[in-house]
Design a protein around this motif. Structure first.
Motif, short mmCIF file in Angstrom:
data_model
loop_
_atom_site.label_atom_id
_atom_site.label_comp_id
_atom_site.label_asym_id
_atom_site.label_seq_id
_atom_site.Cartn_x
_atom_site.Cartn_y
_atom_site.Cartn_z
N HIS A 55 0.84 -1.20 0.00
CA HIS A 55 0.00 0.00 0.00
C HIS A 55 0.87 1.25 0.00
O HIS A 55 1.84 1.34 0.76
N LYS A 56 0.53 2.20 -0.83
CA LYS A 56 1.24 3.49 -0.88
C LYS A 56 0.46 4.50 -0.06
O LYS A 56 -0.76 4.61 -0.19
N ILE A 57 1.16 5.26 0.76
CA ILE A 57 0.51 6.21 1.66
C ILE A 57 0.27 7.58 1.02
O ILE A 57 -0.24 8.48 1.66
N SER A 58 0.64 7.73 -0.26
CA SER A 58 0.39 9.00 -0.94
C SER A 58 -1.11 9.23 -1.06
O SER A 58 -1.86 8.30 -1.35
N THR A 59 -1.55 10.48 -0.82
CA THR A 59 -2.98 10.80 -0.87
C THR A 59 -3.32 11.97 -1.78
O THR A 59 -4.49 12.25 -1.99
N GLY A 60 -2.33 12.67 -2.30
CA GLY A 60 -2.64 13.80 -3.17
C GLY A 60 -1.41 14.41 -3.82
O GLY A 60 -0.29 14.27 -3.33
N ALA A 61 -1.65 15.08 -4.95
CA ALA A 61 -0.64 15.84 -5.68
C ALA A 61 -1.37 17.06 -6.24
O ALA A 61 -2.05 16.96 -7.26
N ASN A 62 -1.26 18.18 -5.55
CA ASN A 62 -2.06 19.35 -5.90
C ASN A 62 -1.22 20.60 -6.04
O ASN A 62 -0.27 20.81 -5.27
N LEU A 63 -1.59 21.44 -7.00
CA LEU A 63 -0.92 22.73 -7.13
C LEU A 63 -1.13 23.53 -5.86
O LEU A 63 -2.19 23.48 -5.24
N SER A 64 -0.10 24.30 -5.48
CA SER A 64 -0.18 25.08 -4.25
C SER A 64 0.49 26.44 -4.44
O SER A 64 1.47 26.56 -5.17
N THR A 78 0.99 15.01 -0.65
CA THR A 78 0.44 14.69 0.67
C THR A 78 0.44 13.19 0.93
O THR A 78 0.39 12.39 -0.01
N MET A 79 0.50 12.85 2.23
CA MET A 79 0.57 11.46 2.67
C MET A 79 -0.30 11.25 3.89
O MET A 79 -0.47 12.14 4.70
N VAL A 84 2.88 2.39 12.90
CA VAL A 84 3.79 1.25 12.93
C VAL A 84 3.49 0.25 11.81
O VAL A 84 4.40 -0.30 11.19
N ALA A 85 2.22 0.03 11.50
CA ALA A 85 1.83 -0.95 10.49
C ALA A 85 1.89 -0.41 9.06
O ALA A 85 1.75 -1.16 8.11
N SER A 86 2.10 0.89 8.89
CA SER A 86 2.09 1.52 7.57
C SER A 86 3.28 1.07 6.73
O SER A 86 4.37 0.80 7.25
N SER A 87 3.11 1.05 5.41
CA SER A 87 4.22 0.76 4.51
C SER A 87 5.23 1.90 4.51
O SER A 87 6.38 1.72 4.14
N LYS A 88 4.79 3.09 4.88
CA LYS A 88 5.62 4.30 4.91
C LYS A 88 6.24 4.60 3.54
O LYS A 88 7.26 5.23 3.43
N SER A 89 5.58 4.14 2.50
CA SER A 89 6.06 4.30 1.13
C SER A 89 5.02 5.07 0.32
O SER A 89 3.84 4.73 0.35
N LYS A 163 8.62 7.26 -20.26
CA LYS A 163 7.16 7.12 -20.16
C LYS A 163 6.63 7.66 -18.83
O LYS A 163 5.49 8.08 -18.73
N ARG A 164 7.45 7.60 -17.78
CA ARG A 164 7.00 8.03 -16.45
C ARG A 164 8.19 8.56 -15.66
O ARG A 164 9.28 7.99 -15.71
N ILE A 165 7.95 9.64 -14.92
CA ILE A 165 8.91 10.15 -13.95
C ILE A 165 8.23 10.06 -12.60
O ILE A 165 7.08 10.49 -12.44
N SER A 166 8.91 9.46 -11.62
CA SER A 166 8.33 9.27 -10.29
C SER A 166 9.21 9.88 -9.21
O SER A 166 10.43 9.81 -9.29
N ILE A 167 8.55 10.43 -8.20
CA ILE A 167 9.20 10.84 -6.96
C ILE A 167 8.65 9.88 -5.91
O ILE A 167 7.43 9.72 -5.79
N THR A 168 9.53 9.24 -5.16
CA THR A 168 9.08 8.29 -4.16
C THR A 168 9.69 8.62 -2.80
O THR A 168 10.74 9.24 -2.72
N THR A 169 8.99 8.21 -1.75
CA THR A 169 9.56 8.25 -0.41
C THR A 169 9.43 6.86 0.17
O THR A 169 8.39 6.22 0.04
N ASP A 170 10.49 6.40 0.75
CA ASP A 170 10.49 5.14 1.49
C ASP A 170 11.02 5.49 2.87
O ASP A 170 12.23 5.60 3.06
N ASN A 171 10.11 5.70 3.79
CA ASN A 171 10.46 6.22 5.10
C ASN A 171 10.46 5.10 6.13
O ASN A 171 9.93 4.03 5.90
N TRP A 172 11.04 5.36 7.27
CA TRP A 172 11.15 4.32 8.29
C TRP A 172 10.58 4.75 9.63
O TRP A 172 10.29 3.93 10.46
N GLU A 173 10.40 6.02 9.87
CA GLU A 173 9.90 6.50 11.14
C GLU A 173 8.37 6.48 11.18
O GLU A 173 7.71 6.47 10.16
#
Length: 190
Positions: A55-64, A78-79, A84-89, A163-173
């Motif tokens: 599961h990816k915790i990303s929830t939005g990509a909005n102009l600001s 946004t995330m 503790v149980a989250s993928s944090k990704s 074909k695609r450019i991605s920004i990812t976060t793989d967090n641990w906290e």
């Protein structure tokens, strides 16, 4: 005394990790890829993305207009909370056929308003086979404004058909609330 010495070692090691961020841009011609002034073409990986992994915790990509390093807009990523149980990704991506021929580096301005350090990585997927072209390393982005330069020199042969450019976060906290980070001024350095 041992605690002070150990604390000093950790502090110096942490600053070494952050030394990779906010470096001078590499030499080469610079081309603006996206400044978020002409609209938003980015998507967040949500529930439908789960079929390709955790599961990816990303929830939005909005102009600001809350922050911008150039122009008037940035992209707010946004995330959901990272328990503790989250993928944090989390993943945000831009789809479209792009000729990034000659690109060696991709530079991105970040603003992190949270009391949390994000582990950020950039990936391009190229050709009809969607070849995975990952930057040589991820970067720790602490609170504040930062410029990160992602090295794609190992993949220059494939960047003529991205074909695609991605920004990812793989967090641990664990981060007990919804969070966000802003990106702006995505530049190609050739």
């Amino acid at each position: 005394m041992k605690k002070i010495f150990f604390g000093l070692i950790i502090m110096l090691a942490s600053s070494a990790l952050f030394a990779q961020v906010d470096v001078e841009l590499p030499k080469g011609s610079v081309e603006l890829f996206d400044g978020f002034e002409k609209g938003n073409y980015w998507i967040w990986a949500g529930f439908d993305y789960d079929q390709w992994g955790s599961h990816k915790i990303s929830t939005g990509a909005n102009l600001s207009k809350d922050w911008a390093s150039e122009g008037r807009h940035s992209l707010e990523l946004t995330m959901e909370a990272m328990d503790v149980a989250s993928s944090k990704s989390a993943v945000w991506f831009y789809d479209g056929t792009n000729d990034l021929s000659g690109t060696k580096y991709i530079a991105i301005d970040f603003y992190n308003p949270e009391n949390y350090t994000y582990n950020i990585l950039a990936v391009c997927q190229a050709t009809n086979e969607w070849k995975w072209c990952q930057a040589t390393q991820s970067y720790l982005v602490p609170k504040g404004k930062h410029t990160v330069v992602f090295d794609f020199r190992e993949h220059t042969a494939f960047l003529n058909d991205v074909k695609r450019i991605s920004i990812t976060t793989d967090n641990w906290e664990v981060y007990p609330k919804e969070s966000h980070i802003y990106i702006d001024n995505i530049r190609l350095i050739k």
